[in-house]
Design a protein around this motif. Sequence first.
Motif, PDB file in Angstrom:
ATOM      1  N   PHE A   8       6.836  11.583  -0.562  1.00 46.21           N
ATOM      2  CA  PHE A   8       6.722  11.546  -2.020  1.00 46.21           C
ATOM      3  C   PHE A   8       5.304  11.909  -2.457  1.00 46.21           C
ATOM      4  N   VAL A   9       4.322  11.328  -1.770  1.00 49.57           N
ATOM      5  CA  VAL A   9       2.926  11.576  -2.138  1.00 49.57           C
ATOM      6  C   VAL A   9       2.563  13.045  -1.926  1.00 49.57           C
ATOM      7  N   LEU A  10       2.987  13.623  -0.805  1.00 49.58           N
ATOM      8  CA  LEU A  10       2.696  15.034  -0.552  1.00 49.58           C
ATOM      9  C   LEU A  10       3.356  15.935  -1.593  1.00 49.58           C
ATOM     10  N   LEU A  11       4.572  15.600  -1.997  1.00 50.22           N
ATOM     11  CA  LEU A  11       5.259  16.408  -3.012  1.00 50.22           C
ATOM     12  C   LEU A  11       4.513  16.343  -4.341  1.00 50.22           C
ATOM     13  N   LEU A  12       4.160  15.139  -4.777  1.00 51.56           N
ATOM     14  CA  LEU A  12       3.438  15.005  -6.040  1.00 51.56           C
ATOM     15  C   LEU A  12       2.047  15.620  -5.960  1.00 51.56           C
ATOM     16  N   LEU A  13       1.452  15.583  -4.761  1.00 48.73           N
ATOM     17  CA  LEU A  13       0.157  16.243  -4.586  1.00 48.73           C
ATOM     18  C   LEU A  13       0.281  17.752  -4.711  1.00 48.73           C
ATOM     19  N   ALA A  14       1.284  18.332  -4.069  1.00 50.63           N
ATOM     20  CA  ALA A  14       1.459  19.791  -4.102  1.00 50.63           C
ATOM     21  C   ALA A  14       1.832  20.287  -5.491  1.00 50.63           C
ATOM     22  N   LEU A  15       2.421  19.416  -6.311  1.00 51.26           N
ATOM     23  CA  LEU A  15       2.789  19.830  -7.670  1.00 51.26           C
ATOM     24  C   LEU A  15       1.586  19.953  -8.594  1.00 51.26           C
ATOM     25  N   ARG A  16       0.455  19.328  -8.236  1.00 50.87           N
ATOM     26  CA  ARG A  16      -0.680  19.292  -9.143  1.00 50.87           C
ATOM     27  C   ARG A  16      -1.901  20.030  -8.664  1.00 50.87           C
ATOM     28  N   VAL A  17      -2.112  20.155  -7.378  1.00 45.69           N
ATOM     29  CA  VAL A  17      -3.367  20.721  -6.879  1.00 45.69           C
ATOM     30  C   VAL A  17      -3.125  22.133  -6.375  1.00 45.69           C
ATOM     31  N   PRO A  18      -4.188  22.929  -6.218  1.00 51.54           N
ATOM     32  CA  PRO A  18      -4.015  24.284  -5.669  1.00 51.54           C
ATOM     33  C   PRO A  18      -3.420  24.252  -4.265  1.00 51.54           C
ATOM     34  N   ALA A  19      -2.861  25.388  -3.872  1.00 54.52           N
ATOM     35  CA  ALA A  19      -2.187  25.475  -2.570  1.00 54.52           C
ATOM     36  C   ALA A  19      -3.152  25.188  -1.430  1.00 54.52           C
ATOM     37  N   ARG A  20      -4.425  25.564  -1.566  1.00 55.77           N
ATOM     38  CA  ARG A  20      -5.387  25.321  -0.503  1.00 55.77           C
ATOM     39  C   ARG A  20      -5.546  23.832  -0.229  1.00 55.77           C
ATOM     40  N   VAL A  21      -5.606  23.031  -1.284  1.00 57.52           N
ATOM     41  CA  VAL A  21      -5.765  21.587  -1.119  1.00 57.52           C
ATOM     42  C   VAL A  21      -4.511  20.989  -0.490  1.00 57.52           C
ATOM     43  N   SER A  22      -3.339  21.475  -0.887  1.00 58.46           N
ATOM     44  CA  SER A  22      -2.093  20.971  -0.293  1.00 58.46           C
ATOM     45  C   SER A  22      -2.050  21.268   1.204  1.00 58.46           C
ATOM     46  N   VAL A  23      -2.463  22.471   1.588  1.00 57.25           N
ATOM     47  CA  VAL A  23      -2.470  22.829   3.012  1.00 57.25           C
ATOM     48  C   VAL A  23      -3.476  21.967   3.773  1.00 57.25           C
ATOM     49  N   GLU A  24      -4.624  21.692   3.174  1.00 56.57           N
ATOM     50  CA  GLU A  24      -5.611  20.830   3.831  1.00 56.57           C
ATOM     51  C   GLU A  24      -5.056  19.427   4.052  1.00 56.57           C
ATOM     52  N   ALA A  25      -4.376  18.880   3.031  1.00 57.89           N
ATOM     53  CA  ALA A  25      -3.778  17.552   3.192  1.00 57.89           C
ATOM     54  C   ALA A  25      -2.697  17.570   4.266  1.00 57.89           C
TER      55      ALA A  25
ATOM     56  N   LEU B 173       0.826  -1.208   0.000  1.00 56.86           N
ATOM     57  CA  LEU B 173       0.000   0.000   0.000  1.00 56.86           C
ATOM     58  C   LEU B 173       0.859   1.256   0.000  1.00 56.86           C
ATOM     59  N   GLN B 174       1.925   1.268   0.797  1.00 52.82           N
ATOM     60  CA  GLN B 174       2.792   2.448   0.843  1.00 52.82           C
ATOM     61  C   GLN B 174       3.525   2.656  -0.476  1.00 52.82           C
ATOM     62  N   GLY B 175       4.083   1.588  -1.040  1.00 55.43           N
ATOM     63  CA  GLY B 175       4.751   1.728  -2.337  1.00 55.43           C
ATOM     64  C   GLY B 175       3.779   2.032  -3.457  1.00 55.43           C
ATOM     65  N   GLY B 176       2.583   1.364  -3.406  1.00 56.99           N
ATOM     66  CA  GLY B 176       1.591   1.639  -4.444  1.00 56.99           C
ATOM     67  C   GLY B 176       1.071   3.056  -4.404  1.00 56.99           C
ATOM     68  N   ALA B 177       0.949   3.636  -3.181  1.00 55.93           N
ATOM     69  CA  ALA B 177       0.513   5.030  -3.073  1.00 55.93           C
ATOM     70  C   ALA B 177       1.512   5.968  -3.730  1.00 55.93           C
ATOM     71  N   THR B 178       2.802   5.642  -3.602  1.00 55.32           N
ATOM     72  CA  THR B 178       3.827   6.488  -4.232  1.00 55.32           C
ATOM     73  C   THR B 178       3.692   6.472  -5.748  1.00 55.32           C
ATOM     74  N   ALA B 179       3.494   5.282  -6.330  1.00 53.10           N
ATOM     75  CA  ALA B 179       3.339   5.201  -7.786  1.00 53.10           C
ATOM     76  C   ALA B 179       2.001   5.776  -8.242  1.00 53.10           C
ATOM     77  N   LEU B 180       0.945   5.543  -7.456  1.00 52.71           N
ATOM     78  CA  LEU B 180      -0.376   6.058  -7.826  1.00 52.71           C
ATOM     79  C   LEU B 180      -0.405   7.588  -7.842  1.00 52.71           C
ATOM     80  N   ALA B 181       0.433   8.211  -7.036  1.00 50.41           N
ATOM     81  CA  ALA B 181       0.455   9.674  -6.978  1.00 50.41           C
ATOM     82  C   ALA B 181       0.874  10.311  -8.294  1.00 50.41           C
ATOM     83  N   LEU B 182       1.484   9.538  -9.186  1.00 52.07           N
ATOM     84  CA  LEU B 182       1.840  10.086 -10.500  1.00 52.07           C
ATOM     85  C   LEU B 182       0.607  10.378 -11.342  1.00 52.07           C
ATOM     86  N   TRP B 183      -0.507   9.689 -11.068  1.00 49.43           N
ATOM     87  CA  TRP B 183      -1.715   9.859 -11.881  1.00 49.43           C
ATOM     88  C   TRP B 183      -2.906  10.374 -11.067  1.00 49.43           C
TER      89      TRP B 183
END
Length: 458
Positions: free
Chosen positions: A141-158, A85-95
């Motif tokens: 890794f997931v937080l970084l890939l998340l912050a690269l794609r979503v608005p800053a508000r969503v990144s702060v919420e996560a 699950l942890q490794g899959g979450a890292t790869a899933l964050a690309l999409w």
Amino acid sequence: MPRVVAVTETGSRQLVVGRIRRWLHVLREDLCTLQVDPLPPSVWLRWLPHGVVCLAALGIALGGMAHLEDGGHLGFGWAFPIAVLQGGATALALWRPIPAWWLSTLATVVGAVLLHLRLSSTDGITFNWPWTPAGLIAHLFVLLLLALRVPARVSVEALLITVLVTYALQGLWGGARYQSGGVVVVAVSLSTVVVILGTALRGRREARAELGRQTTLTAEERARRTLLEERSRIARELHDVVAHHMSVISIQAQVAPHLVENPSAELRENLDGIRQNALEALTELRRVLGVLRAEHPETPEQPADPATGTAPHAPQPTLDRLDALVENTRAAGTAVEVDVRGARRPLPPGVDLSAYRIVQEALSNVLRHAPGATASVALVHYVHGVDVRVVNSRPTRSVPSSPGAGHGLLGMRERAAMLGGTLRAGPRPDGGYEVAAYLPTAPPGAPGQLTDPKDDTA
């Protein structure tokens, strides 16, 4: 009085409840989604970052499973799915970055609960809790890939939810015989840094994309403005030609009755009408000409045209002044040869003017962009048109930077298209440049107009 206080407290409670509902609605809209948001390829590295993330996901899965089995004493049946699950979450964050963040958070919580039970029931076991090294790396890794794609508000919420989950596990629940060792502080600090970094990179990418769009719009607007300016300049020149013809019509209509013995009243009336219409058209042309010649109609005209150095009301040039144009070009240091073929016939003023302007602009381009080159001007007169060709050789010196706008070809194409002709311009195999135009003397489809100038006899 107590009733007023009760009403006030009720209103305040409703206000707080309303704000909480709105906040939960925003969270649901931002974080409860399965939307696909693939990471675009890098400008310079292309798909290399995707490969690095996939390798990291594999390493997280393998390393996390071994660490949970050896250090946490979890069985393979629990260690394997948590690590996957942890490794899959890292790869899933690309999409799908948001589902991947939920998956990583779920794997962290499940692993923390299982490790908590193992630490509580087994003596002599110490382990990093609630964040394992592999789980922390995966979540970063997931937080970084998340912050690269979503608005800053969503990144702060996560990030806030990640901090709250960490605080609930370590601060509120806690456990025995675990090694915090500052892991919680490090996890929160690194998560904050990663979110800030990803948000900054996303803002930089968006700013670059916006700059590219603005640059494209600016270039299109500049090209459109240049086209309008060139058409305005052509219109000013042709207005002079039309105004001349209207003046001639007016004068001929005024003189015609004196050339006929005993003209009838109907003839005089018709000629007076022709003259009156010609004068009215000439007046309107002069008004339009005044608007075209000045940016502000109320501003007095300049005594000379800065582009050509001629007076604003000077006669428009024709091919009769070609020799003077060639001599000026030779005086500027460029050798020019002239070849005129065919019987020289009177050309319509618009064709005569456009042919001269095309030769003038082509020779100007030779002086500006081909220093040291030689040029040749060829004119072929046909019965129904004229062929203009300007060719220059390869430049012998380096081309200096030119202050011009680089839209001379645009004006030549506009002149040729206005007359129903054609223009071809481009580099030659020997390194030179060629400008060739055919200008018909009658509009396309007019009686006697030939389609192919080669069928035209000189």
